[in-house]
Enzyme design. Structure first.
Site, PDB file in Angstrom:
ATOM      1  N   TYR A  24      79.961  68.999  49.299  1.00 23.36           N
ATOM      2  CA  TYR A  24      78.992  69.445  48.290  1.00 23.36           C
ATOM      3  C   TYR A  24      79.167  70.931  47.972  1.00 23.36           C
ATOM      4  O   TYR A  24      78.185  71.606  47.668  1.00 23.36           O
ATOM      5  CB  TYR A  24      77.570  69.166  48.781  1.00 23.36           C
ATOM      6  CG  TYR A  24      77.146  67.712  48.626  1.00 23.36           C
ATOM      7  CD1 TYR A  24      77.133  67.083  47.370  1.00 23.36           C
ATOM      8  CD2 TYR A  24      76.717  66.966  49.722  1.00 23.36           C
ATOM      9  CE1 TYR A  24      76.729  65.755  47.220  1.00 23.36           C
ATOM     10  CE2 TYR A  24      76.309  65.635  49.577  1.00 23.36           C
ATOM     11  CZ  TYR A  24      76.322  65.042  48.324  1.00 23.36           C
ATOM     12  OH  TYR A  24      75.911  63.733  48.178  1.00 23.36           O
ATOM     13  N   GLU A  27      87.663  64.974  46.655  1.00 22.90           N
ATOM     14  CA  GLU A  27      86.723  64.360  47.602  1.00 22.90           C
ATOM     15  C   GLU A  27      87.395  63.275  48.460  1.00 22.90           C
ATOM     16  O   GLU A  27      87.106  63.177  49.655  1.00 22.90           O
ATOM     17  CB  GLU A  27      85.533  63.762  46.837  1.00 22.90           C
ATOM     18  CG  GLU A  27      84.675  64.845  46.180  1.00 22.90           C
ATOM     19  CD  GLU A  27      83.608  64.275  45.240  1.00 22.90           C
ATOM     20  OE1 GLU A  27      83.526  63.041  45.105  1.00 22.90           O
ATOM     21  OE2 GLU A  27      82.864  65.083  44.658  1.00 22.90           O
TER      22      GLU A  27
HETATM   23  P1  IDP Z   1      75.096  63.169  41.608  1.00 26.06           P
HETATM   24  O1  IDP Z   1      74.965  62.680  43.032  1.00 26.06           O
HETATM   25  O2  IDP Z   1      74.433  62.195  40.647  1.00 26.06           O
HETATM   26  O3  IDP Z   1      76.510  63.520  41.198  1.00 26.06           O
HETATM   27  P2  IDP Z   1      74.595  66.038  41.770  1.00 26.06           P
HETATM   28  O4  IDP Z   1      73.955  66.854  40.698  1.00 26.06           O
HETATM   29  O5  IDP Z   1      76.047  66.209  42.014  1.00 26.06           O
HETATM   30  O6  IDP Z   1      74.228  64.497  41.490  1.00 26.06           O
HETATM   31  O7  IDP Z   1      73.789  66.344  43.112  1.00 26.06           O
HETATM   32  C1  IDP Z   1      74.302  65.908  44.342  1.00 26.06           C
HETATM   33  C2  IDP Z   1      73.175  65.314  45.166  1.00 26.06           C
HETATM   34  O8  IDP Z   1      72.266  66.345  45.514  1.00 26.06           O
HETATM   35  C3  IDP Z   1      72.306  64.271  44.437  1.00 26.06           C
HETATM   36  O9  IDP Z   1      72.859  62.980  44.457  1.00 26.06           O
HETATM   37  C4  IDP Z   1      71.027  64.345  45.235  1.00 26.06           C
HETATM   38  O10 IDP Z   1      71.178  63.632  46.468  1.00 26.06           O
HETATM   39  C5  IDP Z   1      70.951  65.831  45.559  1.00 26.06           C
HETATM   40  N1  IDP Z   1      70.155  66.552  44.576  1.00 26.06           N
HETATM   41  C6  IDP Z   1      70.555  67.019  43.369  1.00 26.06           C
HETATM   42  N2  IDP Z   1      69.568  67.651  42.715  1.00 26.06           N
HETATM   43  C7  IDP Z   1      68.504  67.574  43.549  1.00 26.06           C
HETATM   44  C8  IDP Z   1      67.150  68.047  43.456  1.00 26.06           C
HETATM   45  O11 IDP Z   1      66.724  68.666  42.477  1.00 26.06           O
HETATM   46  N3  IDP Z   1      66.343  67.775  44.526  1.00 26.06           N
HETATM   47  C9  IDP Z   1      66.778  67.091  45.633  1.00 26.06           C
HETATM   48  N4  IDP Z   1      68.049  66.647  45.762  1.00 26.06           N
HETATM   49  C10 IDP Z   1      68.885  66.881  44.735  1.00 26.06           C
END
Ligand code: IDP
Ligand code: MG
Length: 150
Positions: free
Chosen positions: A49, A126
C-alpha cells in the site's frame, strides 16, 4: 492474457466468504494462476500500500490488513484488471452497486473484503510482492475457447 493481483482480505476469511468470492471471479471465466493463504506483516503492508502511506486511513488499513490471514491470488484472463475491478465494485462498499462483491457482501470502506490491482503496471508490481515467478502456473483449460473468442 492479462494478470492481476487479488487479495481476499482478513474480513473475507473471518466471515467465511472466501469460497463465495472466488466462485464469482471463477464464474466470470477468470483463471487462477497462483493462490496462497498467508499473513501480511507491517513491512509487506507498507510495500503493498505504498501509494497510501501518510494518508489518514493508513494506520487503520495496516492494522486491518495485518490482523489475520488473507488469501492472495493471481488471476489471469482477458482484460483481467478491469474485469476484477468491476466485479469488486466501488471502494466505498456502502456505495458499491448490488451485484458486485462489495455491493452484495460489505457496507464499509474499511472492511471491503477484496483488493484488485488498479492497472496493469500496478498488477506487475504487486504480483512480484506476493509471488515468485515459479509460483505462477501457466496452463490451458479446455473451456478457454468457450470463455474468450479467438
Ligand atoms: P481500492 O482497494 O478500491 O483500490 P484504494 O483507494 O486503493 O481502494 O484504497 C486501498 C484500501 O484502503 C481500500 O480498499 C480500503 O480498504 C482502504 N481505504 C481507502 N480509503 C479509505 C478510507 O477513507 N477509510 C478507510 N479505509 C480506506
Ligand atoms: Mg487500490
Amino acid at each position: 492474457m492479462e494478470r492481476t493481483l487479488v487479495l481476499l482480505k482478513p474480513d473475507a476469511v473471518q466471515r467465511g466468504l472466501v469460497g463465495q468470492i472466488i466462485a464469482r471471479l471463477e464464474g466470470r471465466g477468470l483463471k487462477i494462476a497462483a493462490m496462497r493463504l498467508m499473513e501480511m506483516d507491517e513491512a509487506l503492508a507498507h510495500r503493498h500500500y505504498e501509494a497510501h502511506v501518510g494518508k489518514g486511513f493508513f494506520p487503520g488499513l495496516v492494522s486491518f490488513i495485518t490482523s489475520g490471514p488473507l488469501v492472495a491470488m493471481v488471476l489471469e484472463g482477458k482484460d483481467t484488471v478491469a474485469v476484477v475491478r468491476a466485479t469488486m465494485g466501488d471502494t466505498n462498499a456502502a456505495k458499491a452497486a448490488p451485484g458486485t462483491i462489495r455491493g452484495d457482501f460489505a457496507i464499509d470502506i474499511g472492511r471491503n473484503l477484496i483488493h484488485g490491482s488498479d492497472s496493469v503496471e500496478s498488477a506487475q508490481r504487486e504480483i512480484a510482492i506476493f509471488f515468485k515467478d515459479g509460483d505462477i502456473v501457466s496452463y490451458r483449460r479446455d473451456t478457454d475457447p468457450w470463455i474468450v473468442e479467438g
